[in-house]
Each structure stands twice: as structure tokens, then as C-alpha cells.
Write a protein that holds these residues in place. Structure first.
Motif, short mmCIF file in Angstrom:
data_model
loop_
_atom_site.label_atom_id
_atom_site.label_comp_id
_atom_site.label_asym_id
_atom_site.label_seq_id
_atom_site.Cartn_x
_atom_site.Cartn_y
_atom_site.Cartn_z
N LEU A 21 82.75 59.40 -9.22
CA LEU A 21 83.64 59.58 -8.15
C LEU A 21 83.19 59.81 -6.73
N ALA A 22 81.77 60.56 -6.71
CA ALA A 22 81.25 60.47 -5.51
C ALA A 22 80.73 59.11 -4.95
N ALA A 23 80.13 58.30 -5.85
CA ALA A 23 79.89 57.09 -5.29
C ALA A 23 81.18 55.88 -4.91
N ALA A 24 82.09 56.35 -5.59
CA ALA A 24 83.31 55.57 -5.17
C ALA A 24 83.86 56.06 -3.91
N ALA A 25 83.75 57.35 -3.67
CA ALA A 25 84.24 58.06 -2.47
C ALA A 25 83.42 57.54 -1.26
N TRP A 26 82.00 57.23 -1.60
CA TRP A 26 81.06 57.21 -0.43
C TRP A 26 81.45 55.60 -0.27
N TRP A 27 81.46 54.86 -1.07
CA TRP A 27 81.56 53.43 -0.71
C TRP A 27 82.94 53.22 -0.04
N LEU A 28 83.92 53.80 -0.33
CA LEU A 28 85.26 53.94 0.35
C LEU A 28 85.10 54.50 1.87
N ALA A 29 84.59 55.37 1.91
CA ALA A 29 84.41 55.89 3.30
C ALA A 29 83.64 54.89 4.09
N TYR A 30 82.48 54.47 3.71
CA TYR A 30 81.75 53.61 4.41
C TYR A 30 82.26 52.46 4.65
N GLY A 31 83.08 52.06 3.99
CA GLY A 31 83.95 50.81 4.09
C GLY A 31 84.86 50.76 5.20
N HIS A 32 85.27 52.03 5.57
CA HIS A 32 86.31 52.17 6.71
C HIS A 32 85.88 53.06 7.85
N LEU A 33 84.51 52.85 8.14
CA LEU A 33 84.02 53.53 9.39
C LEU A 33 84.71 53.14 10.56
N THR A 34 85.00 51.86 10.80
CA THR A 34 85.51 51.36 11.87
C THR A 34 86.86 51.60 12.23
N ALA A 35 87.55 51.77 10.86
CA ALA A 35 89.01 52.02 11.02
C ALA A 35 89.06 53.51 11.31
N PHE A 36 88.22 54.27 10.97
CA PHE A 36 88.16 55.80 11.33
C PHE A 36 87.79 55.96 12.78
N ALA A 37 86.88 55.33 13.09
CA ALA A 37 86.70 55.19 14.67
C ALA A 37 87.86 54.97 15.68
N ASP A 38 88.53 53.73 15.20
CA ASP A 38 89.41 53.11 15.65
C ASP A 38 90.82 54.30 15.97
N ALA A 39 90.88 54.98 14.65
CA ALA A 39 91.95 55.92 14.43
C ALA A 39 91.48 57.14 15.45
N VAL A 40 90.50 57.54 15.57
CA VAL A 40 90.01 58.69 16.41
C VAL A 40 90.37 58.49 17.85
N ILE A 41 89.88 57.35 18.45
CA ILE A 41 90.17 57.05 19.76
C ILE A 41 91.74 56.92 20.14
N ALA A 42 92.43 56.13 19.13
CA ALA A 42 93.70 55.96 19.44
C ALA A 42 94.60 57.45 19.51
N ARG A 43 94.17 58.34 18.57
CA ARG A 43 94.58 59.73 18.50
C ARG A 43 94.34 60.34 19.98
N LEU A 44 93.21 60.10 20.71
CA LEU A 44 92.98 60.76 21.82
C LEU A 44 93.43 60.05 23.07
N GLY A 45 94.15 58.80 22.82
CA GLY A 45 94.62 57.90 24.05
C GLY A 45 93.58 57.14 24.43
N LEU A 46 92.68 56.81 23.91
CA LEU A 46 91.52 56.13 24.70
C LEU A 46 91.46 54.64 23.87
N THR A 47 90.83 53.67 24.70
CA THR A 47 90.69 52.45 24.40
C THR A 47 89.21 51.87 24.38
#
Length: 348
Positions: A21-47
Motif C-alpha cells: 500500500l505504501a509503495a502504491a501511494a508513493w508511486w501515485l504521489a510521485y506521478g502527480h508532482l507536477t499536477a500538485f504544484a500546478d494546483a498549488v499555484i492556481a490556488r494561490l492565484g499565480l501562473t
């Protein structure tokens, strides 16, 4: 020694389920790093079109990436070292085989497309597994500086001759620097907590073959020992890198990198050290600088210093290495990079 047979441990199914389960969660998180960062700056109103937005995006992309790598590598290395007696590992890579170890470590760096901060978790993992100091430094230098991403981009932009020469000289810097640092015998300049781990390994017996529950527990304990000490330095280092990411003064740098003076290469190296990015991020800048008339060797020396001697990397390494060892590492590698810059300018 004769291995002891272990009865079936009723905790093993739970450990296996937890690891999967930890390995699956790790792989899922690692594969969505860019999407996470995109979501953070969108939430902050930045581009990412703004310098601030690019810096914030860089921080929220690189921080979880490096922390995930640190968690995964340290856990795996904790398990791996249960298969090898520390003395056997050191004997394999020390003494007359040290040169072979440096070559292997530098070669491993080619296939690990890490930036300098991302390579630090493996560096610490190698140290904790008893790999000699000089060998670990060969990996730490080669991983960010000579990887397939850098070579592919250099080949696409400047042709195979530049890419091949960069590969040869970059590997030479990594191997020779590791050999020099190894010969200086600076293990006493590791931080106390690192030396305590190594001392504990030397004292540990290798008479029994542990079961898988014990191996998983060793990985967990390894994470507790190392991750808890290092993560604040990871945050500080990446924060420094994010603060200057995207603020590269290309016109100013090109104004002296194209000058035919002896100090252009050292100035480029000194200018590159405070900056932080990976090969994919710096090579487009290299192309822009060359397009503005900068000398190839001078610009590649700048590139090497950015990705192999970054200030954020030094901040993270400070948790494991004492200042004298960090200064020695920086001095040896900087000398190699200077030579690469001059050789490129001489030959091309």
C-alpha cells in the motif's frame, strides 16, 4: 556462517500489505508532482509565466519529490543492507577495488536523472550501507551532471561531438574527484550521527540471516534514523533554490562569458553555484547564452556548477557532512569543472 531458519512470523502478512500500500501511494504521489504544484499555484492565484509563480511552482514540485525519494531510498537501503555484512560491503569496494567502485558509482549516475538535491538521498543511503566515502561522492557528482537527460539535450542542441566530450569529461570529473576525496580519508568529517550509524553496523553481528519482518523493521528504523534528521535541511535547501529559480540574468552572464579572458570560466563557475536547477532546466539557458555569443566551454562550466555544486545541495549535505568536508568536495569538483571549461574552449 550457517543461517538460522526463522519460523513463520504472523506479522509478515501485515507488513507485506503495508509495504504494498505504501509503495502504491508513493508511486501515485510521485506521478502527480507536477499536477500538485500546478494546483498549488492556481490556488494561490499565480501562473508560471511570472517569476514568483515559477519559483513557487518549483518549490512545491521539488520539495515533495526530494522527500519522497529520501523516504523510498532510505527505506530500501535499510532493507538492502540486511543482505550484506557491512565489512563485506566495505571490503568489496575499498582498497585496490576503490577505483572500480568509483567507476561503477559514476556510471550509475548516468542512468539516474536526478538533480543534485535528489541525488543526496542515495548518497546518504550509500554512506549508511558502508560504501566508502570517495565512491559515494563519485555518484553524487555524476548523477546530476552526467545523466541521459543532459546528454540527450546536448546531443539534440549541439551534436554528438559535444555530447560525447561532455560525457567523457563529466565522468572524469566524477571519478577523479571521488578518488581524490577518498584518498584524503575524511571520514572523521562526517557528522556524528552518520558515524554512529556506521559504528553500529561494524558492531552488529552477521551471524544470523534475518527474516523479512526483521528486514522491513530495519528499513523502518533506517527511515526514523535518517529522514527525521535530514528533512528540515531539504526544505531549507529547496527554499533557497526556489528563491532564485527563474531569475537567471542571461544578458549579464553572456556579456562576460563570451570574453576571451582567463577569468571568464572561474567567474561562470562562481556565478553558477548559488543557482539551482536540473539538466533539463539549465540546458535551454545554455542554448540561449551561446546564442548571445557566450563561449561553449565557459557556458558548460557554468552549467556543471549549477547542477553539481548548487547552494541548496550544500545546505542539505550540511546535515550529514561537516563544513571542512563540504569545502573539500566543492573545491575538488570546482577544480575539475574549471578544467572542463578550459578544455572545451580550447578544443571547440
Amino acid at each position: 556462517m550457517t543461517a538460522h531458519l526463522h519460523p513463520t512470523d504472523d506479522r509478515l502478512p501485515r507488513w507485506l500489505a503495508a509495504v504494498v500500500l505504501a509503495a502504491a501511494a508513493w508511486w501515485l504521489a510521485y506521478g502527480h508532482l507536477t499536477a500538485f504544484a500546478d494546483a498549488v499555484i492556481a490556488r494561490l492565484g499565480l501562473t508560471r509565466d511570472t517569476r514568483l509563480g515559477e519559483a513557487v511552482h518549483f518549490f512545491f514540485y521539488d520539495t515533495p519529490k526530494v522527500l519522497l525519494l529520501l523516504l523510498g531510498v532510505v527505506f530500501v537501503m535499510g532493507i538492502v543492507q540486511t543482505f550484506f555484512a557491512p565489512e563485506r560491503t566495505r571490503a568489496l569496494l575499498a582498497g585496490r577495488r576503490t577505483g572500480v567502485g568509483n567507476v561503477l558509482a559514476a556510471s550509475l549516475g548516468i542512468v539516474t536523472p536526478f538533480c543534485s538535491c535528489s541525488a543526496v538521498p542515495l548518497f546518504i543511503g550509500f554512506l549508511s550501507a558502508g560504501v566508502p566515502l570517495g565512491v559515494t561522492f563519485s555518484f553524487l557528482i555524476a548523477a546530476p551532471m552526467v545523466n541521459e537527460v543532459a546528454l540527450a539535450l546536448l546531443f539534440g542542441m549541439f551534436g554528438w561531438r559535444v555530447a560525447a566530450l561532455y560525457l567523457a569529461l563529466g565522468l572524469a570529473v566524477a571519478i577523479v574527484s571521488g578518488l581524490v576525496i577518498g584518498q584524503l580519508r575524511m571520514e572523521a568529517h562526517l557528522e556524528d550521527w552518520v558515524r554512529q550509524i556506521l559504528a553500529g553496523q561494524r558492531a552488529a553481528g552477521a551471524h544470523d540471516t534475518p527474516g523479512w519482518v526483521a528486514r522491513f523493521e530495519a528499513g523502518r528504523d533506517h527511515v526514523r534514523q535518517i529522514f527525521g534528521k535530514v528533512w528540515p535541511y531539504v526544505l531549507a535547501g529547496i527554499a533557497v533554490g526556489a528563491g532564485i529559480h527563474g531569475y537567471v540574468p542571461e544578458d549579464f552572464m553572456a556579456s562576460f562569458m563570451g570574453r576571451d579572458v582567463w577569468w571568464a570560466v572561474p567567474a561562470a563557475v562562481l556565478l553558477g553555484v548559488p543557482m539551482y536547477t536540473n539538466a533539463a532546466g539549465i540546458i535551454p539557458i545554455v542554448e540561449a547564452l551561446i546564442g548571445k555569443g557566450a563561449a561553449l566551454g565557459t557556458v558548460l562550466a557554468f552549467m556543471m556548477s549549477v547542477i553539481a555544486l548548487s547552494a541548496p545541495e550544500m545546505i542539505i549535505l550540511r546535515k550529514a557532512l561537516k563544513p571542512r568536508l563540504i569545502a573539500t568536495f566543492a573545491g575538488v569538483v570546482a577544480t575539475g569543472i574549471l578544467l572542463v571549461g578550459y578544455v572545451f574552449n580550447l578544443l571547440l
